[in-house]
Motif scaffolding. Structure first.
Motif, PDB file in Angstrom:
ATOM      1  N   ILE A  85      65.676  51.933  41.483  1.00 56.06           N
ATOM      2  CA  ILE A  85      66.217  52.168  42.824  1.00 56.06           C
ATOM      3  C   ILE A  85      67.175  51.049  43.215  1.00 56.06           C
ATOM      4  O   ILE A  85      68.251  51.295  43.753  1.00 56.06           O
ATOM      5  N   SER A  86      66.799  49.809  42.941  1.00 53.51           N
ATOM      6  CA  SER A  86      67.672  48.682  43.298  1.00 53.51           C
ATOM      7  C   SER A  86      68.970  48.710  42.495  1.00 53.51           C
ATOM      8  O   SER A  86      70.022  48.322  43.001  1.00 53.51           O
ATOM      9  N   LEU A  89      71.321  51.054  44.199  1.00 52.03           N
ATOM     10  CA  LEU A  89      71.821  50.594  45.489  1.00 52.03           C
ATOM     11  C   LEU A  89      72.858  49.483  45.391  1.00 52.03           C
ATOM     12  O   LEU A  89      73.672  49.325  46.297  1.00 52.03           O
ATOM     13  N   GLN A  96      70.026  43.251  44.215  1.00 51.93           N
ATOM     14  CA  GLN A  96      68.989  44.068  43.596  1.00 51.93           C
ATOM     15  C   GLN A  96      67.612  43.439  43.812  1.00 51.93           C
ATOM     16  O   GLN A  96      66.636  44.130  44.102  1.00 51.93           O
ATOM     17  N   TYR A  99      66.550  44.142  47.326  1.00 48.11           N
ATOM     18  CA  TYR A  99      66.084  45.521  47.472  1.00 48.11           C
ATOM     19  C   TYR A  99      64.695  45.709  46.866  1.00 48.11           C
ATOM     20  O   TYR A  99      63.833  46.362  47.448  1.00 48.11           O
ATOM     21  N   ARG A 100      64.471  45.140  45.681  1.00 48.85           N
ATOM     22  CA  ARG A 100      63.147  45.255  45.053  1.00 48.85           C
ATOM     23  C   ARG A 100      62.081  44.607  45.930  1.00 48.85           C
ATOM     24  O   ARG A 100      61.010  45.164  46.138  1.00 48.85           O
ATOM     25  N   LEU A 103      61.379  46.753  49.031  1.00 46.37           N
ATOM     26  CA  LEU A 103      60.627  47.972  48.763  1.00 46.37           C
ATOM     27  C   LEU A 103      59.129  47.709  48.682  1.00 46.37           C
ATOM     28  O   LEU A 103      58.325  48.585  48.985  1.00 46.37           O
TER      29      LEU A 103
END
Length: 156
Positions: A85-86, A89, A96, A99-100, A103
């Motif tokens: 997912i990262s 994005l 990244q 983002y990780r 989440l």
């Protein structure tokens, strides 16, 4: 429902008071930093300690250890799910990592503990704290290293 309304009303009163104090010049940025530090380093740990000291025992742990297991499975699963997912994005490695981290880690402790304790009582608050043990370990070890670009060292 009344308790929830009272807590939200109290929060709105504090927000309004802070707004009025900042607009009148009675409070500047230093107060917000001080209040944030007091909340993070004094009030939150005190609340955690009080709840564990009053409610935690071997019977509780033997009955509620699945909370820790489910939370640990969630953390590990989100670590693996967060990687693709990262990458979708952002192309930047540091973004990244953000983002990780985002989440997996939520803002459960700062306001979540206070709301859970005031709305549902100490027993539910203890359940929430038990569930968040693996999340806290992740946040202050792997998550911290991801965001600061440090290597994880168990010696430190």
């Amino acid at each position: 429902m009344r308790v929830v309304f009272e807590q939200i009303l109290l929060l709105l009163v504090f927000i309004g008071l802070g707004y009025i104090l900042s607009k009148t010049g009675k409070a500047n940025g230093n107060y917000s930093k001080l209040l944030s530090q007091l909340g993070f380093y004094i009030f939150l740990p005190s609340n955690v300690f009080r709840t564990f000291a009053n409610n935690f025992n071997t019977e509780y742990l033997s009955a509620n250890y699945p909370l820790i297991i489910v939370s640990a499975v969630y953390v590990v699963a989100m670590m693996f799910i967060g990687i693709p997912i990262s990458k979708l994005l952002s192309k930047d490695a540091y973004q990244q990592a953000i983002y990780r981290y985002s989440l997996i880690s939520s803002n459960y402790g700062y306001v979540g503990y206070a709301l859970a304790g005031s709305i549902f009582g100490d027993q539910v608050l203890l359940n929430v704290m038990m569930f968040t043990i693996p999340l806290s370990v992740y946040t202050y070890s792997i998550g911290y290293c991801m965001l600061t670009k440090n290597k994880l060292s168990f010696k430190k």
